[in-house]
Design a protein around this motif. Structure first.
Motif, PDB file in Angstrom:
ATOM      1  N   THR A 100       0.840  -1.192   0.000  1.00 20.88           N
ATOM      2  CA  THR A 100       0.000   0.000   0.000  1.00 20.88           C
ATOM      3  C   THR A 100       0.875   1.242   0.000  1.00 20.88           C
ATOM      4  OG1 THR A 100      -1.897   1.066   1.064  1.00 20.88           O
ATOM      5  CG2 THR A 100      -0.197   0.152   2.519  1.00 20.88           C
ATOM      6  N   ASP A 101       0.226   2.415  -0.108  1.00 23.62           N
ATOM      7  CA  ASP A 101       0.931   3.691  -0.135  1.00 23.62           C
ATOM      8  C   ASP A 101       0.579   4.517   1.088  1.00 23.62           C
ATOM      9  OD1 ASP A 101       2.168   3.115  -2.556  1.00 23.62           O
ATOM     10  OD2 ASP A 101       0.590   4.052  -3.754  1.00 23.62           O
ATOM     11  N   ALA A 102       1.348   5.565   1.304  1.00 20.66           N
ATOM     12  CA  ALA A 102       1.189   6.378   2.508  1.00 20.66           C
ATOM     13  C   ALA A 102      -0.079   7.218   2.502  1.00 20.66           C
ATOM     14  CB  ALA A 102       2.412   7.281   2.683  1.00 20.66           C
ATOM     15  N   ASP A 103      -0.606   7.549   1.332  1.00 23.68           N
ATOM     16  CA  ASP A 103      -1.777   8.420   1.276  1.00 23.68           C
ATOM     17  C   ASP A 103      -3.076   7.658   1.007  1.00 23.68           C
ATOM     18  OD1 ASP A 103      -0.944   7.742  -1.217  1.00 23.68           O
ATOM     19  OD2 ASP A 103      -0.899   9.757  -2.053  1.00 23.68           O
ATOM     20  N   TYR A 107     -11.698   6.295  -5.697  1.00 19.48           N
ATOM     21  CA  TYR A 107     -11.178   7.655  -5.714  1.00 19.48           C
ATOM     22  C   TYR A 107     -12.256   8.642  -5.319  1.00 19.48           C
ATOM     23  CZ  TYR A 107      -6.916   6.114  -8.039  1.00 19.48           C
ATOM     24  OH  TYR A 107      -5.727   5.508  -8.329  1.00 19.48           O
ATOM     25  N   ALA A 108     -11.868   9.597  -4.472  1.00 22.92           N
ATOM     26  CA  ALA A 108     -12.797  10.653  -4.081  1.00 22.92           C
ATOM     27  C   ALA A 108     -13.013  11.598  -5.247  1.00 22.92           C
ATOM     28  CB  ALA A 108     -12.244  11.416  -2.874  1.00 22.92           C
ATOM     29  N   LYS A 109     -14.247  11.988  -5.456  1.00 28.19           N
ATOM     30  CA  LYS A 109     -14.568  12.910  -6.541  1.00 28.19           C
ATOM     31  C   LYS A 109     -14.274  14.349  -6.107  1.00 28.19           C
ATOM     32  CE  LYS A 109     -18.195  10.077  -8.632  1.00 28.19           C
ATOM     33  NZ  LYS A 109     -19.624  10.019  -9.028  1.00 28.19           N
ATOM     34  N   ASN A 110     -13.781  15.107  -7.058  1.00 28.25           N
ATOM     35  CA  ASN A 110     -13.557  16.529  -6.835  1.00 28.25           C
ATOM     36  C   ASN A 110     -14.344  17.283  -7.897  1.00 28.25           C
ATOM     37  OD1 ASN A 110     -12.720  19.130  -6.448  1.00 28.25           O
ATOM     38  ND2 ASN A 110     -10.535  18.734  -6.745  1.00 28.25           N
ATOM     39  N   ALA A 111     -15.499  17.764  -7.504  1.00 27.96           N
ATOM     40  CA  ALA A 111     -16.386  18.404  -8.474  1.00 27.96           C
ATOM     41  C   ALA A 111     -15.792  19.668  -9.067  1.00 27.96           C
ATOM     42  CB  ALA A 111     -17.728  18.730  -7.806  1.00 27.96           C
ATOM     43  N   VAL A 117      -3.268  -5.775 -10.704  1.00 31.46           N
ATOM     44  CA  VAL A 117      -3.653  -5.319  -9.366  1.00 31.46           C
ATOM     45  C   VAL A 117      -3.392  -3.824  -9.253  1.00 31.46           C
ATOM     46  CG1 VAL A 117      -3.188  -7.541  -8.238  1.00 31.46           C
ATOM     47  CG2 VAL A 117      -1.374  -5.805  -8.386  1.00 31.46           C
ATOM     48  N   ALA A 118      -3.992  -3.207  -8.241  1.00 31.38           N
ATOM     49  CA  ALA A 118      -3.699  -1.818  -7.903  1.00 31.38           C
ATOM     50  C   ALA A 118      -2.563  -1.816  -6.886  1.00 31.38           C
ATOM     51  CB  ALA A 118      -4.941  -1.136  -7.324  1.00 31.38           C
ATOM     52  N   GLY A 119      -1.459  -1.145  -7.218  1.00 32.59           N
ATOM     53  CA  GLY A 119      -0.278  -1.189  -6.361  1.00 32.59           C
ATOM     54  C   GLY A 119      -0.505  -0.656  -4.969  1.00 32.59           C
ATOM     55  N   ALA A 120      -1.537   0.170  -4.777  1.00 34.98           N
ATOM     56  CA  ALA A 120      -1.782   0.776  -3.471  1.00 34.98           C
ATOM     57  C   ALA A 120      -2.680  -0.058  -2.570  1.00 34.98           C
ATOM     58  CB  ALA A 120      -2.412   2.158  -3.663  1.00 34.98           C
ATOM     59  N   SER A 121      -3.203  -1.183  -3.087  1.00 34.68           N
ATOM     60  CA  SER A 121      -4.168  -1.944  -2.270  1.00 34.68           C
ATOM     61  C   SER A 121      -4.252  -3.400  -2.720  1.00 34.68           C
ATOM     62  CB  SER A 121      -5.561  -1.301  -2.357  1.00 34.68           C
ATOM     63  OG  SER A 121      -5.992  -1.249  -3.707  1.00 34.68           O
ATOM     64  N   ALA A 177     -10.400   0.437  -0.404  1.00 34.25           N
ATOM     65  CA  ALA A 177      -9.409   1.427   0.017  1.00 34.25           C
ATOM     66  C   ALA A 177      -9.696   2.719  -0.726  1.00 34.25           C
ATOM     67  CB  ALA A 177      -7.995   0.928  -0.277  1.00 34.25           C
ATOM     68  N   TYR A 178      -9.303   3.835  -0.132  1.00 31.53           N
ATOM     69  CA  TYR A 178      -9.645   5.135  -0.696  1.00 31.53           C
ATOM     70  C   TYR A 178      -8.390   5.941  -1.026  1.00 31.53           C
ATOM     71  CZ  TYR A 178     -14.174   3.957   1.333  1.00 31.53           C
ATOM     72  OH  TYR A 178     -15.344   3.321   1.659  1.00 31.53           O
ATOM     73  N   ASP A 179      -8.483   6.666  -2.140  1.00 37.92           N
ATOM     74  CA  ASP A 179      -7.398   7.535  -2.573  1.00 37.92           C
ATOM     75  C   ASP A 179      -8.029   8.766  -3.204  1.00 37.92           C
ATOM     76  OD1 ASP A 179      -4.886   8.501  -3.132  1.00 37.92           O
ATOM     77  OD2 ASP A 179      -4.407   7.046  -4.681  1.00 37.92           O
ATOM     78  N   GLU A 180      -7.204   9.719  -3.591  1.00 43.92           N
ATOM     79  CA  GLU A 180      -7.679  10.888  -4.313  1.00 43.92           C
ATOM     80  C   GLU A 180      -6.890  11.023  -5.607  1.00 43.92           C
ATOM     81  OE1 GLU A 180      -7.501  14.387  -1.996  1.00 43.92           O
ATOM     82  OE2 GLU A 180      -8.972  13.715  -0.508  1.00 43.92           O
ATOM     83  N   PHE A 181      -7.570  11.408  -6.669  1.00 44.68           N
ATOM     84  CA  PHE A 181      -6.864  11.671  -7.915  1.00 44.68           C
ATOM     85  C   PHE A 181      -5.927  12.855  -7.715  1.00 44.68           C
ATOM     86  CE2 PHE A 181     -10.527   9.597 -10.190  1.00 44.68           C
ATOM     87  CZ  PHE A 181      -9.769   8.641 -10.832  1.00 44.68           C
ATOM     88  N   GLU A 182      -4.742  12.754  -8.313  1.00 42.44           N
ATOM     89  CA  GLU A 182      -3.831  13.894  -8.288  1.00 42.44           C
ATOM     90  C   GLU A 182      -4.388  14.968  -9.205  1.00 42.44           C
ATOM     91  OE1 GLU A 182      -0.748  11.421  -9.668  1.00 42.44           O
ATOM     92  OE2 GLU A 182       0.329  11.424  -7.763  1.00 42.44           O
ATOM     93  N   GLU A 183      -4.485  16.181  -8.709  1.00 40.73           N
ATOM     94  CA  GLU A 183      -5.073  17.259  -9.484  1.00 40.73           C
ATOM     95  C   GLU A 183      -4.050  17.866 -10.430  1.00 40.73           C
ATOM     96  OE1 GLU A 183      -7.280  20.116  -7.288  1.00 40.73           O
ATOM     97  OE2 GLU A 183      -8.001  18.656  -5.826  1.00 40.73           O
ATOM     98  N   GLY A 184      -4.547  18.351 -11.560  1.00 39.55           N
ATOM     99  CA  GLY A 184      -3.683  19.016 -12.520  1.00 39.55           C
ATOM    100  C   GLY A 184      -3.291  18.098 -13.648  1.00 39.55           C
TER     101      GLY A 184
END
Length: 386
Positions: A135-138, A167-171, A202-206, A246-253
């Protein structure tokens, strides 16, 4: 000739982004129709396997405390859970924070800047648990994540378990919102491949894997690519567990997204080709179908997209007419909407529909650059956000 190139390219693109998923749904439906009833499960609960959650980190002082706390609070027997934090060349307070945690289940290991996979290789030398969770730290685990993963290992044929990364949505960010469409399709495909016994992703973070199946990994290839390939090559199953969340957030930009996808494509392209037997339909027909459809053709989709665009434009110029217009219009609209999406993103605006087109072409640009760099022999040892 142009019509043939257009037809073939369009058919391949459809297969990659929709047809393959529908084919998997059909296969699952047929399997269910002809499958014999399974034996009823007993009430006997096998002992929980001992787990080590491996956190490979670099300068994560902002999140490492809550990441460890989140893992320790998961619903899993305390005497069967360990956390190994492998801090690779951290120059902030990451290692200090880990040392301050007064819990015997948490261990710190430090390395002098070996890169993520190189550090994982060193960390695995001191892991003797039954199961290793990468998993990853975030990332944030749902409370039942570890139990759901462990339950799948009660089947001795299962070698690795892929969790459901959400992934959490960012409207406020059209790019990250549109990425969710593609990730949802990815999760659907993994779930279907898992039901058919064809999954090798697989997803490397989970994800989790039996310790005995882990081998020394090439430092330039990510664990999320090479580990599942090695697992299935040794005759074990990789399964997707949709309830292990498991939950993560998309990197913005768009710049961050582009660099991340280029890195992922480069490493995964090289890693997948390092196990050529699995790509041979004469040796592993179903894994070959899955890997070509799910991975290789997807990374090659910008090539087919460009062929289709140029062929359709050539026909529009040389053989103008209703059929030529109908053939070129979808591709011209796609690139036109992507251009509007890029402008909207640059000026902080939202134009309905353009974000999806822009995100699609951004991903395909990353695929193309990643493949070119892989062909030129480039290697990556960087961390996720580097």
């Amino acid at each position: 000739m142009a019509w043939l190139l257009l037809a073939v390219s369009t058919a391949v693109l459809y297969w990659i982004y929709d047809g393959y998923g529908r084919f998997l749904q059909l296969c699952v439906a047929v399997r269910r129709a002809i499958a014999r009833p399974c034996a009823l499960e007993t009430d006997l609960q096998p002992p929980w396997p001992e787990m080590t959650v491996l956190l490979t980190v670099h300068n994560e002082e902002a999140v490492i405390q809550q990441r460890i706390t989140n893992t320790l609070e998961c619903d899993y027997p305390a005497d069967r859970l360990k956390i190994l934090v492998a801090s690779d060349g951290s120059t902030d307070r990451t290692s200090e924070i880990v040392r301050s945690i007064a819990d015997a289940r948490v261990t710190l290991m430090e390395t002098p800047g070996l890169g993520k996979t190189g550090t994982q290789n060193e960390a695995l030398k001191i892991v003797n648990s039954d199961i290793v969770v990468f998993t990853d730290a975030d990332i944030v685990f749902d409370g039942g994540f570890l139990q759901r993963v462990a339950e799948r290992f009660h089947d001795p044929n299962v070698g690795a378990v892929d969790g459901r990364l959400m992934y959490a949505k960012n409207a406020a960010d059209a790019n990250t919102t549109s990425q969710g469409f593609y990730w949802n399709y990815e999760m659907k495909v993994r779930h279907l491949e898992s039901q058919l016994g064809w999954l090798a992703v697989v997803a490397g973070a989970s994800f989790a894997v039996r310790r005995e199946l882990l081998q020394t990994m090439d430092p330039s290839i990510g664990e999320d690519c090479i580990v599942p390939l090695d697992v299935v090559q040794r005759g074990y199953l990789v399964v997707h567990e949709p309830l292990a969340v498991a939950y993560d957030e998309f990197e913005e930009g768009s710049g961050i997204t582009l660099r991340r996808r280029i890195r992922q494509t480069l490493r995964n392209w090289q890693g997948t080709w390092s196990r050529p037997a699995l790509l041979n339909p004469l040796r592993h027909p179903w894994y070959a179908l899955a890997l070509w459809s799910h991975k290789l053709l997807k990374w090659l989709s910008p090539v087919f997209l460009l062929i289709a665009l140029f062929a359709s434009c050539w026909l529009l110029v040389t053989v103008p007419g209703a059929f030529s217009i109908a053939a070129a219009l979808p591709y011209l609209l796609l690139f036109g909407m992507a251009g509007l999406g890029w402008l909207a993103t640059a000026f902080g605006r939202k134009i309905p529909g353009t974000g999806v087109a822009f995100s699609f072409l951004l991903a395909n640009t990353a695929f193309l650059v990643g493949i070119v760099r892989a062909t030129l022999g480039r290697r990556v040892h960087a961390y996720r956000n580097a």
